[in-house]
Design a protein around this motif. Structure first.
Motif, short mmCIF file in Angstrom:
data_model
loop_
_atom_site.label_atom_id
_atom_site.label_comp_id
_atom_site.label_asym_id
_atom_site.label_seq_id
_atom_site.Cartn_x
_atom_site.Cartn_y
_atom_site.Cartn_z
N LYS A 50 1.49 -16.20 -19.88
CA LYS A 50 0.87 -15.26 -20.45
C LYS A 50 1.49 -14.41 -20.99
O LYS A 50 0.85 -13.59 -22.37
N ARG A 83 -13.37 -18.76 -13.46
CA ARG A 83 -12.20 -17.36 -14.81
C ARG A 83 -11.04 -18.68 -14.31
O ARG A 83 -9.73 -18.21 -15.79
N GLU A 84 -10.84 -18.84 -13.51
CA GLU A 84 -9.11 -19.01 -13.66
C GLU A 84 -8.89 -20.36 -14.48
O GLU A 84 -8.10 -20.51 -15.38
N ARG A 86 -10.67 -21.74 -17.51
CA ARG A 86 -10.56 -21.33 -18.45
C ARG A 86 -9.17 -20.25 -19.01
O ARG A 86 -9.08 -20.67 -19.58
N GLU A 87 -9.04 -19.36 -17.86
CA GLU A 87 -7.52 -18.53 -18.68
C GLU A 87 -6.66 -19.33 -18.31
O GLU A 87 -5.80 -18.91 -19.28
N SER A 88 -6.51 -20.41 -17.91
CA SER A 88 -5.50 -21.14 -17.18
C SER A 88 -4.65 -22.06 -18.62
O SER A 88 -3.61 -22.75 -18.69
N LEU A 90 -6.61 -21.19 -22.07
CA LEU A 90 -6.44 -20.53 -22.78
C LEU A 90 -4.55 -19.33 -22.57
O LEU A 90 -4.54 -18.92 -24.42
N ALA A 91 -5.19 -19.11 -21.55
CA ALA A 91 -4.05 -18.02 -21.85
C ALA A 91 -2.32 -18.83 -22.49
O ALA A 91 -1.56 -18.19 -23.68
N ARG A 94 -2.15 -19.04 -26.25
CA ARG A 94 -2.36 -18.24 -26.78
C ARG A 94 -0.44 -17.51 -27.13
O ARG A 94 -0.17 -17.16 -28.34
N TRP A 146 -10.44 -24.25 -26.32
CA TRP A 146 -8.72 -25.09 -25.62
C TRP A 146 -8.48 -25.06 -27.22
O TRP A 146 -7.28 -24.57 -27.84
#
Length: 323
Positions: A50, A83-84, A86-88, A90-91, A94, A146
């Motif tokens: 992150k 959520r997890e 997706r964020e696992s 994208l973060a 990025r 992604w």
């Protein structure tokens, strides 16, 4: 010595890559949250996926970066897991993008995990990279976001590849093959629902070879289907699996029962019922040669070595020889 950085490299595919490139005398660095994990190939370096930190120095003068980070989709798609998931994905993508923008001597190629599930449900139309039709729904939306995170930043001199990977067949506790083999041995290895859905797949040996090929071929970029050239219908896949294991029969699984089983196992039927018809058009155009182009060859190899591959870290996974 060439250097490869693998983000999220402690799982089945990351370790297959780590051992493959280590055997080719590359220095392999694994960015991971768990630096105390035992018996892993590669040098472990801490990161949280992150934020920037000391790990960014590992990108300097590396030849290639492979990002495999992401929560498993083998779960129920309730709001928290969505959520997890997706964020696992994208973060880490990025933060790697930011790190590469700031690097003085960044790797020349960045290969980022993606998925062949980005294509629509297709029973009769192959899906190559250029003309494949994008689907809809939660999984597809995650795949699109992604890939957008991979390609949206300006990174001069860095070739970027989205690895639209299909089901990878190999021996490891978090690989699908041992699960399917256990089901077949219990007499439950029949077709799933109608059995007409297409199955895109690739042998783990060809997976690691395709990644190496993509790193070396400077003309490859953009979306890249990492899959064998001969997808088959689910009924054919399951029949071939049974034959290679010496199992004479397998009970079929009808959709209502699959829905109940998915609920009990806390997973989604999409993983087995969606027809994935991805084909490796770019790899074939660039003359990549598959060691296991056909499913009977791939499953026969895995069945033949099932006793030797009880460990997820068995070196047979990386033997680069024809069957």
């Amino acid at each position: 010595m060439k250097k490869l950085v693998i983000a999220g490299g402690t799982g089945f595919l990351g370790q297959a890559l780590a051992r493959h490139f280590t055997r080719k005398n590359w220095e392999v660095v694994i960015l991971t949250r768990n630096t105390q994990a035992p018996a892993l190939a590669g040098r472990l370096v801490a990161w949280d996926g992150k934020t920037l930190g000391p790990w960014v120095q590992e990108l300097e003068k590396a030849q290639a970066l492979v990002n495999l980070s992401g929560k498993s989709v083998d779960c129920r798609y309730h709001p928290r897991n969505r959520r997890e998931i997706r964020e696992s994905r994208l973060a880490p993508t990025r933060v790697l993008s930011v790190a590469l923008q700031n690097a003085k001597a960044p790797p020349s190629v960045w290969l980022n995990a993606a998925s062949a599930t980005i294509y629509r449900h297709s029973l009769d139309t192959p899906m190559p990279e250029e003309d494949g039709e994008i689907g809809n729904g939660f999984s597809v939306e995650v795949c699109q976001a992604w890939e957008k995170a991979l390609f949206e930043a300006t990174l001069p001199g860095i070739r970027r590849i989205a690895l639209r990977t299909s089901m990878v067949l190999g021996h490891a506790k978090n690989s699908v093959y041992p699960i399917l083999a256990r089901i077949a041995r219990c007499g439950l290895g029949g077709k799933l629902s109608t059995g007409e859905q297409m199955v895109s797949w690739i042998h783990v040996t060809d997976f690691v070879r395709a990644i190496e090929f993509a790193i070396e071929d400077e003309d490859l970029q953009g979306p890249l289907n990492i899959t064998a050239p001969a997808p088959v219908r689910n009924c054919v896949f399951m029949k071939t699996l049974r034959e290679t294991l010496g199992i004479p029969f397998g009970l079929d699984h009808y959709k209502p029962l699959l829905e109940v089983a998915a609920w009990i196992l806390r997973t989604e039927t999409e993983l087995t019922l969606k027809s994935r018809f991805a084909v490796p058009a770019k790899l074939l155009q660039h003359r990549f040669v598959f060691y296991y182009p056909f499913v009977d060859e791939a499953l026969s190899d895995l069945a033949m070595h099932r006793k030797r591959t009880a460990s997820p870290f068995d070196p047979h996974l990386l033997e680069l020889q024809k069957p």
